[in-house]
Structure formats: structure tokens, C-alpha cells
Design a protein around this motif. Structure first.
Motif, PDB file in Angstrom:
ATOM      1  N   ASN A 180      49.751   3.498  83.221  1.00 25.62           N
ATOM      2  CA  ASN A 180      49.961   2.038  82.910  1.00 25.62           C
ATOM      3  C   ASN A 180      49.314   1.683  81.619  1.00 25.62           C
ATOM      4  OD1 ASN A 180      51.258   1.945  85.402  1.00 25.62           O
ATOM      5  ND2 ASN A 180      49.277   1.938  86.465  1.00 25.62           N
ATOM      6  N   GLY A 181      48.865   2.657  80.605  1.00 29.15           N
ATOM      7  CA  GLY A 181      48.222   2.238  79.396  1.00 29.15           C
ATOM      8  C   GLY A 181      48.713   2.628  78.157  1.00 29.15           C
ATOM      9  N   SER A 182      50.169   2.852  78.282  1.00 27.74           N
ATOM     10  CA  SER A 182      50.892   3.434  77.165  1.00 27.74           C
ATOM     11  C   SER A 182      50.983   2.533  75.753  1.00 27.74           C
ATOM     12  CB  SER A 182      52.276   3.512  77.330  1.00 27.74           C
ATOM     13  OG  SER A 182      52.997   2.528  77.927  1.00 27.74           O
ATOM     14  N   TRP A 183      50.353   1.014  76.132  1.00 28.12           N
ATOM     15  CA  TRP A 183      50.365   0.364  74.982  1.00 28.12           C
ATOM     16  C   TRP A 183      49.116   0.673  73.936  1.00 28.12           C
ATOM     17  CZ3 TRP A 183      45.592  -2.165  74.513  1.00 28.12           C
ATOM     18  CH2 TRP A 183      44.559  -2.057  75.710  1.00 28.12           C
ATOM     19  N   LEU A 184      48.378   1.522  74.570  1.00 28.18           N
ATOM     20  CA  LEU A 184      47.285   2.026  73.754  1.00 28.18           C
ATOM     21  C   LEU A 184      47.941   3.223  72.705  1.00 28.18           C
ATOM     22  CD1 LEU A 184      44.570   2.646  76.422  1.00 28.18           C
ATOM     23  CD2 LEU A 184      44.398   1.096  74.380  1.00 28.18           C
ATOM     24  N   ASN A 185      49.161   3.761  72.806  1.00 30.78           N
ATOM     25  CA  ASN A 185      49.625   4.394  71.713  1.00 30.78           C
ATOM     26  C   ASN A 185      50.361   3.577  70.633  1.00 30.78           C
ATOM     27  OD1 ASN A 185      51.172   6.662  70.525  1.00 30.78           O
ATOM     28  ND2 ASN A 185      51.963   7.376  72.453  1.00 30.78           N
ATOM     29  N   THR A 218      44.951  16.037  66.376  1.00 30.46           N
ATOM     30  CA  THR A 218      44.785  15.343  67.564  1.00 30.46           C
ATOM     31  C   THR A 218      46.193  14.478  67.778  1.00 30.46           C
ATOM     32  OG1 THR A 218      42.440  15.065  67.225  1.00 30.46           O
ATOM     33  CG2 THR A 218      43.426  13.287  68.426  1.00 30.46           C
ATOM     34  N   LEU A 219      46.812  14.743  68.751  1.00 32.43           N
ATOM     35  CA  LEU A 219      48.239  14.264  69.114  1.00 32.43           C
ATOM     36  C   LEU A 219      47.939  13.224  70.462  1.00 32.43           C
ATOM     37  CD1 LEU A 219      51.228  14.070  68.556  1.00 32.43           C
ATOM     38  CD2 LEU A 219      51.420  15.790  70.113  1.00 32.43           C
ATOM     39  N   VAL A 220      48.178  12.032  70.022  1.00 33.93           N
ATOM     40  CA  VAL A 220      48.079  11.108  71.146  1.00 33.93           C
ATOM     41  C   VAL A 220      49.315  10.842  71.839  1.00 33.93           C
ATOM     42  CG1 VAL A 220      47.609   8.490  71.861  1.00 33.93           C
ATOM     43  CG2 VAL A 220      46.146   9.613  70.269  1.00 33.93           C
ATOM     44  N   CYS A 221      49.827  11.042  73.133  1.00 31.11           N
ATOM     45  CA  CYS A 221      50.801  10.874  74.014  1.00 31.11           C
ATOM     46  C   CYS A 221      50.696  10.390  75.326  1.00 31.11           C
ATOM     47  CB  CYS A 221      51.652  12.242  73.881  1.00 31.11           C
ATOM     48  SG  CYS A 221      50.672  13.646  74.291  1.00 31.11           S
ATOM     49  N   ALA A 236      37.481   7.037  64.865  1.00 29.53           N
ATOM     50  CA  ALA A 236      36.850   8.170  64.062  1.00 29.53           C
ATOM     51  C   ALA A 236      37.176   8.050  62.361  1.00 29.53           C
ATOM     52  CB  ALA A 236      37.402   9.561  64.574  1.00 29.53           C
ATOM     53  N   GLU A 237      36.377   8.729  61.635  1.00 32.58           N
ATOM     54  CA  GLU A 237      36.529   8.743  60.156  1.00 32.58           C
ATOM     55  C   GLU A 237      37.696   9.706  59.794  1.00 32.58           C
ATOM     56  OE1 GLU A 237      34.115   9.709  56.049  1.00 32.58           O
ATOM     57  OE2 GLU A 237      33.288   9.676  58.134  1.00 32.58           O
ATOM     58  N   TYR A 238      38.570   9.159  58.820  1.00 32.92           N
ATOM     59  CA  TYR A 238      39.641  10.134  58.432  1.00 32.92           C
ATOM     60  C   TYR A 238      39.284  11.293  57.899  1.00 32.92           C
ATOM     61  CZ  TYR A 238      43.708  11.637  55.842  1.00 32.92           C
ATOM     62  OH  TYR A 238      44.596  12.207  55.578  1.00 32.92           O
ATOM     63  N   ASP A 239      39.988  12.422  58.358  1.00 29.94           N
ATOM     64  CA  ASP A 239      39.722  13.897  57.923  1.00 29.94           C
ATOM     65  C   ASP A 239      40.935  14.289  57.711  1.00 29.94           C
ATOM     66  OD1 ASP A 239      39.042  16.435  57.506  1.00 29.94           O
ATOM     67  OD2 ASP A 239      37.693  16.466  59.243  1.00 29.94           O
ATOM     68  N   ALA A 240      41.544  14.724  56.394  1.00 26.26           N
ATOM     69  CA  ALA A 240      42.820  15.344  56.458  1.00 26.26           C
ATOM     70  C   ALA A 240      42.985  16.643  57.088  1.00 26.26           C
ATOM     71  CB  ALA A 240      43.029  15.333  54.739  1.00 26.26           C
ATOM     72  N   ALA A 241      41.848  17.403  57.199  1.00 25.34           N
ATOM     73  CA  ALA A 241      42.248  18.878  57.988  1.00 25.34           C
ATOM     74  C   ALA A 241      42.325  18.530  59.463  1.00 25.34           C
ATOM     75  CB  ALA A 241      40.633  19.539  57.563  1.00 25.34           C
ATOM     76  N   HIS A 242      41.916  17.279  60.045  1.00 24.88           N
ATOM     77  CA  HIS A 242      42.088  17.106  61.335  1.00 24.88           C
ATOM     78  C   HIS A 242      42.744  15.823  61.547  1.00 24.88           C
ATOM     79  CE1 HIS A 242      38.566  19.484  60.956  1.00 24.88           C
ATOM     80  NE2 HIS A 242      39.090  19.952  62.002  1.00 24.88           N
ATOM     81  N   PRO A 243      44.071  15.816  61.263  1.00 20.22           N
ATOM     82  CA  PRO A 243      45.005  14.197  61.357  1.00 20.22           C
ATOM     83  C   PRO A 243      45.140  13.861  62.580  1.00 20.22           C
ATOM     84  CG  PRO A 243      46.158  16.338  60.861  1.00 20.22           C
ATOM     85  CD  PRO A 243      45.057  16.844  60.597  1.00 20.22           C
ATOM     86  N   LEU A 244      45.183  12.539  62.720  1.00 19.38           N
ATOM     87  CA  LEU A 244      45.568  11.866  63.836  1.00 19.38           C
ATOM     88  C   LEU A 244      47.161  11.578  63.882  1.00 19.38           C
ATOM     89  CD1 LEU A 244      45.017  10.121  66.371  1.00 19.38           C
ATOM     90  CD2 LEU A 244      44.586   8.251  65.004  1.00 19.38           C
ATOM     91  N   ILE A 245      47.921  11.959  64.892  1.00 25.03           N
ATOM     92  CA  ILE A 245      49.179  11.651  64.983  1.00 25.03           C
ATOM     93  C   ILE A 245      49.602  11.128  66.366  1.00 25.03           C
ATOM     94  CG2 ILE A 245      51.537  12.783  65.042  1.00 25.03           C
ATOM     95  CD1 ILE A 245      49.959  12.901  62.307  1.00 25.03           C
ATOM     96  N   CYS A 246      50.278  10.110  66.551  1.00 31.96           N
ATOM     97  CA  CYS A 246      50.765   9.493  67.684  1.00 31.96           C
ATOM     98  C   CYS A 246      52.060   9.712  67.857  1.00 31.96           C
ATOM     99  CB  CYS A 246      50.505   7.957  67.675  1.00 31.96           C
ATOM    100  SG  CYS A 246      48.649   7.369  67.544  1.00 31.96           S
ATOM    101  N   MET A 247      52.562   9.786  69.307  1.00 32.53           N
ATOM    102  CA  MET A 247      53.857  10.384  69.385  1.00 32.53           C
ATOM    103  C   MET A 247      54.431   9.619  70.616  1.00 32.53           C
ATOM    104  SD  MET A 247      54.860  12.257  72.242  1.00 32.53           S
ATOM    105  CE  MET A 247      56.780  12.758  71.471  1.00 32.53           C
ATOM    106  N   ASP A 248      55.860   9.187  70.704  1.00 33.15           N
ATOM    107  CA  ASP A 248      56.333   8.738  71.869  1.00 33.15           C
ATOM    108  C   ASP A 248      57.877   8.788  71.731  1.00 33.15           C
ATOM    109  OD1 ASP A 248      56.556   7.114  73.924  1.00 33.15           O
ATOM    110  OD2 ASP A 248      56.503   4.988  73.285  1.00 33.15           O
TER     111      ASP A 248
END
Length: 208
Positions: A139-144, A101-104, A10-22
Motif C-alpha cells: 500500500n506504499g507504491s507511491w514511494l516508487n 539498487t533496484l526499487v520495485c 544517499a549521495e550519488y555514486d556511478a558505480a552503485h546507481p539507483l534504478i526504480c522500476m514499475d
């Protein structure tokens, strides 16, 4: 899987940041005998005997576009711990964001219910409206992408012995500051189209 890949493209949007956590558990061990220090052509050499200091929970939040990360060492990995770190992400790290958006991964603590476990209902509701959870497949945590950053942290910083948890945390802070200063993000190139070709065997066969 495709939902995560769509989020990454997705296109970057400062108001809707993408964060990944582990997160991970780190057992801290210390030397019994003093290690031989690093010397030209020689790495740090440790005796095979060691002391167990304890176990710490490592939480890592990673913005792959801004090249920002925050690493925290806690005593446990319970629902309350996760919720408190998510609140800090929302209120302190990204206070101006409309929706994060938090990917976990699929740990049972990575859930909106954890917010209600840690906080009163009005606070939990406010936080839940500021975050969208996207879970990796089982079984797909490598996507994070945070899993990759956690691997770098392990190799470059904490894959060694420490005399105490506070010493380890000092090393983590220095590692984090250096990478944030350089704005080291991630260049993710695996797309939904790639997945449909390279991982074709994982897709269900349409009924005929």
C-alpha cells in the motif's frame, strides 16, 4: 518505508546507481471509424466504438538522478519477463556498475527467485550479486519514483488508441528518446524526517 527514503537521499555514486522500476498492463484499442484529427482549438476526436487489439505488459526502468529511462512492451508479465529485463539492465544498460539498487513494488515476480526461473544457476547467481532489491511497503507504491514516470508515460503518450502494438511501441520509443535527451529526472524532497512528522500516525506506538 524509511529504507527507501534513505536510499533516495544517499549521495550519488556511478558505480552503485539507483534504478526504480514499475510495470503495468496496457489494453490496446483501435478506432472503428476514423478519428477526426487534431485541429487548432480541437483535440483528436474519437468515436465511442472501438476494436480490441490486445494487451501488452509495460516495463519501465527509471534512473531519477541521470534522467534516463527505458520502456519495454512485452506480451506478458511473468517471472521470466521480469528476469530478462533485469538482465538487460545489468548487462546492457549498466555494465560497469558494481551494484545496482533496484526499487520495485511487492509483486511476487520481483524476486531473486525469478532469475533462477529464467536462467541457469551460474547466470542467475552472477546477476543476483549485481543487484540489491528494495521493495516498497504494501500500500506504499507511491514511494516508487518509477510509478510517477509511468503515470507521465500514460498521460503524455499511451492514453490513446493505436492500430497495433508496434504503433504504440513507436510512440513509446519517441517519448522515451525525447525525455532521455532532455535528461528529465526527479527531484525527490520527501525525507525520513518528513515521514516521521507527516506520517506519524502510521508508526507503531512504542511500548511503555
Amino acid at each position: 518505508m524509511e529504507r527507501i527514503l534513505d536510499v533516495y537521499s544517499a549521495e550519488y555514486d556511478a558505480a552503485h546507481p539507483l534504478i526504480c522500476m514499475d510495470e503495468a498492463a496496457k489494453q490496446i484499442t483501435a478506432d472503428v471509424e476514423p478519428a477526426l484529427p487534431v485541429a487548432p482549438g480541437q483535440p483528436r476526436r474519437e468515436d465511442h466504438h472501438y476494436r480490441r487489439i490486445g494487451v501488452r505488459a509495460i516495463f519501465l526502468f527509471f534512473d531519477p538522478i541521470r534522467g534516463w529511462r527505458r520502456v519495454v512492451s512485452r506480451e506478458s508479465r511473468r517471472r521470466v519477463d521480469w528476469a530478462q529485463e533485469v538482465k538487460r539492465l545489468i548487462d546492457d544498460d549498466y555494465p560497469k556498475a558494481e551494484l545496482i539498487t533496484l526499487v520495485c513494488d511487492n509483486l511476487n515476480t520481483h524476486d531473486i527467485a525469478s532469475l533462477y526461473t529464467a536462467f541457469d544457476a551460474p547466470t542467475a547467481h552472477r546477476l543476483s550479486r549485481k543487484i540489491e532489491l528494495v521493495h516498497t511497503p504494501r500500500n506504499g507504491s507511491w514511494l516508487n519514483m518509477a510509478e510517477m514516470e509511468l503515470s507521465i508515460l500514460s498521460r503524455q503518450c499511451i492514453n490513446r488508441r493505436f492500430d497495433s502494438a508496434s504503433q504504440m511501441e513507436e510512440h513509446i520509443e519517441a517519448w522515451q528518446s525525447q525525455r532521455n535527451k532532455k535528461k528529465l529526472g526527479a527531484n525527490w524532497r520527501f525525507t525520513t524526517s518528513d515521514a516521521r512528522i507527516k506520517l506519524k500516525s502510521l508508526y507503531p506506538v512504542p511500548a511503555t
